[in-house]
Design a protein around this motif. Structure first.
Motif, mmCIF file in Angstrom:
data_model
loop_
_atom_site.group_PDB
_atom_site.id
_atom_site.type_symbol
_atom_site.label_atom_id
_atom_site.label_comp_id
_atom_site.label_asym_id
_atom_site.label_seq_id
_atom_site.Cartn_x
_atom_site.Cartn_y
_atom_site.Cartn_z
ATOM 1 N N ALA A 1 -0.051 0.742 -12.775
ATOM 2 C CA ALA A 1 0.657 -0.540 -12.742
ATOM 3 C C ALA A 1 0.003 -1.524 -11.778
ATOM 4 O O ALA A 1 0.505 -2.640 -11.604
ATOM 5 C CB ALA A 1 2.110 -0.317 -12.347
ATOM 6 N N GLY A 2 -1.112 -1.130 -11.153
ATOM 7 C CA GLY A 2 -1.842 -2.042 -10.298
ATOM 8 C C GLY A 2 -1.538 -1.949 -8.820
ATOM 9 O O GLY A 2 -2.032 -2.755 -8.035
ATOM 10 N N TRP A 3 -0.732 -0.956 -8.406
ATOM 11 C CA TRP A 3 -0.425 -0.806 -6.993
ATOM 12 C C TRP A 3 -1.551 -0.026 -6.300
ATOM 13 O O TRP A 3 -2.117 0.906 -6.889
ATOM 14 C CB TRP A 3 0.879 -0.048 -6.807
ATOM 15 N N PRO A 4 -1.895 -0.382 -5.050
ATOM 16 C CA PRO A 4 -2.896 0.409 -4.306
ATOM 17 C C PRO A 4 -2.266 1.718 -3.827
ATOM 18 O O PRO A 4 -1.291 1.709 -3.066
ATOM 19 C CB PRO A 4 -3.260 -0.498 -3.126
ATOM 20 N N VAL A 5 -2.794 2.830 -4.297
ATOM 21 C CA VAL A 5 -2.172 4.134 -4.051
ATOM 22 C C VAL A 5 -3.220 5.134 -3.580
ATOM 23 O O VAL A 5 -4.339 5.187 -4.118
ATOM 24 C CB VAL A 5 -1.494 4.676 -5.328
ATOM 25 N N ARG B 1 0.844 -1.197 0.000
ATOM 26 C CA ARG B 1 0.000 0.000 0.000
ATOM 27 C C ARG B 1 0.872 1.238 0.000
ATOM 28 O O ARG B 1 1.767 1.381 0.845
ATOM 29 C CB ARG B 1 -0.910 0.005 1.225
ATOM 30 N N VAL B 2 0.598 2.141 -0.914
ATOM 31 C CA VAL B 2 1.427 3.336 -1.092
ATOM 32 C C VAL B 2 0.615 4.581 -0.741
ATOM 33 O O VAL B 2 -0.524 4.737 -1.206
ATOM 34 C CB VAL B 2 1.947 3.446 -2.536
ATOM 35 N N LEU B 3 1.212 5.446 0.056
ATOM 36 C CA LEU B 3 0.659 6.770 0.304
ATOM 37 C C LEU B 3 1.671 7.790 -0.193
ATOM 38 O O LEU B 3 2.835 7.755 0.199
ATOM 39 C CB LEU B 3 0.391 6.988 1.796
ATOM 40 N N VAL B 4 1.220 8.691 -1.068
ATOM 41 C CA VAL B 4 2.087 9.733 -1.595
ATOM 42 C C VAL B 4 1.747 11.037 -0.886
ATOM 43 O O VAL B 4 0.622 11.537 -0.990
ATOM 44 C CB VAL B 4 1.925 9.890 -3.114
ATOM 45 N N LEU B 5 2.724 11.579 -0.148
ATOM 46 C CA LEU B 5 2.561 12.863 0.527
ATOM 47 C C LEU B 5 3.055 13.957 -0.406
ATOM 48 O O LEU B 5 4.232 13.989 -0.761
ATOM 49 C CB LEU B 5 3.363 12.882 1.824
ATOM 50 N N CYS B 6 2.163 14.858 -0.793
ATOM 51 C CA CYS B 6 2.495 15.863 -1.804
ATOM 52 C C CYS B 6 2.489 17.265 -1.211
ATOM 53 O O CYS B 6 1.505 17.675 -0.573
ATOM 54 C CB CYS B 6 1.502 15.809 -2.970
ATOM 55 N N GLY B 7 3.569 18.003 -1.441
ATOM 56 C CA GLY B 7 3.601 19.410 -1.108
ATOM 57 C C GLY B 7 2.967 20.224 -2.224
ATOM 58 O O GLY B 7 2.555 19.685 -3.261
ATOM 59 N N PRO B 8 2.916 21.544 -2.072
ATOM 60 C CA PRO B 8 2.221 22.383 -3.050
ATOM 61 C C PRO B 8 3.033 22.714 -4.290
ATOM 62 O O PRO B 8 2.472 23.186 -5.281
ATOM 63 C CB PRO B 8 1.919 23.649 -2.263
ATOM 64 N N GLY B 9 4.358 22.470 -4.269
ATOM 65 C CA GLY B 9 5.212 22.875 -5.375
ATOM 66 C C GLY B 9 5.505 21.763 -6.358
ATOM 67 O O GLY B 9 4.780 20.747 -6.422
ATOM 68 N N ASN B 10 6.582 21.937 -7.138
ATOM 69 C CA ASN B 10 6.915 20.962 -8.176
ATOM 70 C C ASN B 10 7.259 19.596 -7.602
ATOM 71 O O ASN B 10 7.024 18.569 -8.249
ATOM 72 C CB ASN B 10 8.085 21.468 -9.022
ATOM 73 N N ASN B 11 7.833 19.563 -6.401
ATOM 74 C CA ASN B 11 8.115 18.284 -5.769
ATOM 75 C C ASN B 11 6.822 17.506 -5.543
ATOM 76 O O ASN B 11 6.751 16.296 -5.825
ATOM 77 C CB ASN B 11 8.846 18.520 -4.446
ATOM 78 N N VAL C 1 -0.686 7.643 7.298
ATOM 79 C CA VAL C 1 0.689 7.186 7.098
ATOM 80 C C VAL C 1 0.896 5.817 7.745
ATOM 81 O O VAL C 1 1.554 4.935 7.189
ATOM 82 C CB VAL C 1 1.686 8.216 7.665
ATOM 83 N N ALA C 2 0.335 5.616 8.931
ATOM 84 C CA ALA C 2 0.520 4.353 9.643
ATOM 85 C C ALA C 2 -0.084 3.176 8.896
ATOM 86 O O ALA C 2 0.356 2.033 9.083
ATOM 87 C CB ALA C 2 -0.087 4.464 11.043
ATOM 88 N N ARG C 3 -1.064 3.431 8.045
ATOM 89 C CA ARG C 3 -1.697 2.336 7.297
ATOM 90 C C ARG C 3 -0.915 1.961 6.036
ATOM 91 O O ARG C 3 -1.208 0.944 5.410
ATOM 92 C CB ARG C 3 -3.126 2.731 6.909
ATOM 93 N N ALA C 4 0.052 2.774 5.644
ATOM 94 C CA ALA C 4 0.756 2.553 4.376
ATOM 95 C C ALA C 4 2.010 1.710 4.592
ATOM 96 O O ALA C 4 2.704 1.822 5.595
ATOM 97 C CB ALA C 4 1.136 3.893 3.757
ATOM 98 N N ASP C 5 2.291 0.865 3.613
ATOM 99 C CA ASP C 5 3.549 0.109 3.624
ATOM 100 C C ASP C 5 4.702 0.962 3.109
ATOM 101 O O ASP C 5 5.851 0.786 3.533
ATOM 102 C CB ASP C 5 3.413 -1.138 2.732
ATOM 103 N N ILE C 6 4.403 1.841 2.155
ATOM 104 C CA ILE C 6 5.403 2.712 1.545
ATOM 105 C C ILE C 6 4.862 4.129 1.542
ATOM 106 O O ILE C 6 3.732 4.365 1.087
ATOM 107 C CB ILE C 6 5.721 2.282 0.102
ATOM 108 N N VAL C 7 5.630 5.066 2.034
ATOM 109 C CA VAL C 7 5.260 6.476 1.993
ATOM 110 C C VAL C 7 6.218 7.193 1.054
ATOM 111 O O VAL C 7 7.440 7.172 1.268
ATOM 112 C CB VAL C 7 5.306 7.114 3.394
ATOM 113 N N ILE C 8 5.676 7.791 0.011
ATOM 114 C CA ILE C 8 6.493 8.580 -0.908
ATOM 115 C C ILE C 8 6.472 10.026 -0.426
ATOM 116 O O ILE C 8 5.429 10.671 -0.375
ATOM 117 C CB ILE C 8 5.983 8.475 -2.353
ATOM 118 N N ASP C 9 7.656 10.492 -0.044
ATOM 119 C CA ASP C 9 7.818 11.847 0.496
ATOM 120 C C ASP C 9 8.072 12.804 -0.662
ATOM 121 O O ASP C 9 9.194 12.965 -1.126
ATOM 122 C CB ASP C 9 8.985 11.836 1.493
#
Length: 500
Positions: free
Chosen positions: A94-98, A70-80, A129-137
């Motif tokens: 690609a079939g990942w839960p996001v 399980r992936v959670l993507v944490l997004c800021g307001p800018g280009n990052n 965040v605690a529920r995610a296996d992978i957190v994309i910062d």
């Protein structure tokens, strides 16, 4: 000093790929320099296209290096953050839960990327965040402008496995300093070129696996920005080769001031200079020659007074400091500088110059570790790269600020960051060995910055070849092979380990 690599290095890579006279692939632009490169690139390639390529590269890296989860993507307001929205879309395809959590409303091109995301959007909080296996910062990149603290820090702290976009949020891309809180990433994906903060401690220790992805920035845009920082690599300099007409004086003479109470340090430097290719190594025995005469048979020990030795024009390069007391340095350093010799100052020289850096003016190369640097120049603070440059400018010498991320800074502003080394080098006498290596290269005719950068790389290579739990003397066995490795004709890649 030269302004970039020699003519041989230019032939190796072609002049069109050498903005500012250095191999493009090794450039380490600061975040502000990278922003200027991005602006230049945007005149040809739209920011939205570069963002698409960047986000896709993040998704590819996650799929390549991490198990599905399980992936959670944490997004800021800018280009990052925009890169994060794109990465989420490609992983979901690609079939990942996001799911995506936005810190604030996205801006400009990031808003376009956010609009293209049609998957789950969840709160930016620790429970998600605690529920995610992978957190994309993808909150803040290398150019963050404020400390990561409060709610954002708590959310990042709750992540079990972090993938960082550009750098972990909280790592200053220019200095490697931690600004507030920064998570330790399992994987970091950056773009175009590494930044200084990817290699400089303490931030370098938080990168995990480091991937640098090509996202289609045209090579020509590097000609528009005067980047003067590089990752240290043999492409930056040319180590002189042996030829059929070489002789001991063409290979160079290294002279070392040997003290009366701590002869071991000078002997280590002498052995390293010989193993690194110096044609002749001589010790000027300041306190009597008997301490040195039982050394290696190829080492020449001199009895005459220093003033008499300085008259020999073949003896251009002198090492002053290893094993010397302050009184001994006071005796020899002014004489060496006054005679116009190329002086490599180390160890005892920094005790003499404590709080008085101008006493070192006129030296060719200074090789302080962190404590010695602080003693002479003051606390370098969070920006060690800027501090090394300032010290070089102050003294007119190339400054080698030693560490796991050794910085080689020239008075003209050039700097190289060296991470080609082994933890096994953290042993007494290793620094004395380094002075001998640099001394041998200076004596061979290399300019000071080239000799220092090449010497640091060779020293690291010797450590890698020598194995674990070595003592300084073990490096002498591998320095010859290290010099040969430093002379190989191999083109560098933009990424040190994980090329794409």
């Amino acid at each position: 000093m030269t302004k970039g690599p020699s003519s041989q290095a230019r032939r190796r890579f072609g002049s069109s790929s050498l903005p500012g006279g250095s191999p493009q692939a090794l450039l380490l632009p600061s975040p502000s320099e990278m922003a200027a490169i991005d602006r230049s690139a945007a005149r040809t390639v739209p920011v939205s296209v570069l963002m698409e390529y960047a986000g896709r590269a993040v998704a590819r890296a996650v799929r390549r290096f991490l198990p599905p989860g399980r992936v959670l993507v944490l997004c800021g307001p800018g280009n990052n953050g925009g890169d994060g929205y794109v990465a989420a879309r490609h992983l979901a395809a690609a079939g990942w839960p996001v799911a995506v959590a936005g810190l604030a409303a996205p801006q400009r091109e990031a808003a376009q990327a956010a609009a293209a995301w049609d998957g789950p959007v969840v709160p930016f909080d620790t429970a998600e965040v605690a529920r995610a296996d992978i957190v994309i910062d993808a909150v803040f990149g290398a150019g963050l402008s404020r400390p990561v603290a409060g709610h954002v820090a708590e959310v990042l702290r709750a992540a079990r496995r972090v993938v960082a976009v550009d750098t972990p949020s909280g790592v200053d891309g220019a200095t490697g300093a931690i600004v507030g809180y920064a998570p330790a990433a399992a994987l970091t994906v950056t773009f175009v070129r590494l930044k200084p903060g990817h290699l400089l401690q303490p931030g370098a220790g938080l990168m995990g696996r480091l991937v640098c992805a090509d996202i289609g920035v045209p090579a020509r845009v590097f000609e528009d920005v005067a980047v003067k920082t590089w990752r240290n690599d043999p492409a930056l300099w040319d180590v002189p080769a042996q030829t059929a007409v070489s002789h001991k004086y063409s290979r160079g003479v290294v002279s070392i001031c040997g003290g009366a109470t701590m002869p071991g340090a000078a002997r280590l430097s002498a052995a390293a200079a010989r193993a690194s290719g110096a044609g002749l190594v001589r010790i000027a025995a300041l306190g009597g020659s008997d301490l040195y005469r039982l050394g290696a048979p190829g080492l020449v020990v001199d009895d005459p007074p220093l003033d008499a030795l300085l008259s020999d024009e073949r003896r251009k390069v002198w090492i002053c400091g290893p094993g010397l007391t302050e009184a001994e340095v006071d005796t020899c350093l002014p004489a060496l500088l006054g005679a116009g010799k190329a002086v490599l100052a180390d160890a005892g020289a920094f005790a003499v110059a404590a709080g008085q850096p101008d006493r070192l003016r006129g030296a060719a190369v200074l090789t302080p570790h962190a404590g010695e640097f602080r003693r002479v120049f003051g606390d370098p603070g969070a920006d060690r790269l800027a501090a090394a440059r300032a010290a070089a400018d102050r003294t007119g010498a190339v400054v080698v600020l030693k560490g796991s991320d050794t910085i080689v800074a020239a008075p003209d502003g050039r700097a190289a960051v060296n991470v080609h080394a082994s933890p096994a080098l953290a042993t007494a006498g290793s620094g004395d060995t380094l002075t001998g290596v640099i001394g041998a290269l200076l004596a061979s005719g290399m300019p000071p910055w080239d000799a220092a950068a090449a010497g640091v790389w060779m020293h690291g290579e010797a450590g890698l070849r020598a194995g674990a739990w070595i003592v300084a003397e073990d490096l002498d066995r591998t320095l010859g092979d290290a010099r040969r490795a430093a002379s190989r004709d191999i083109a560098p890649t933009p990424c040190p380990a994980e090329g794409w």
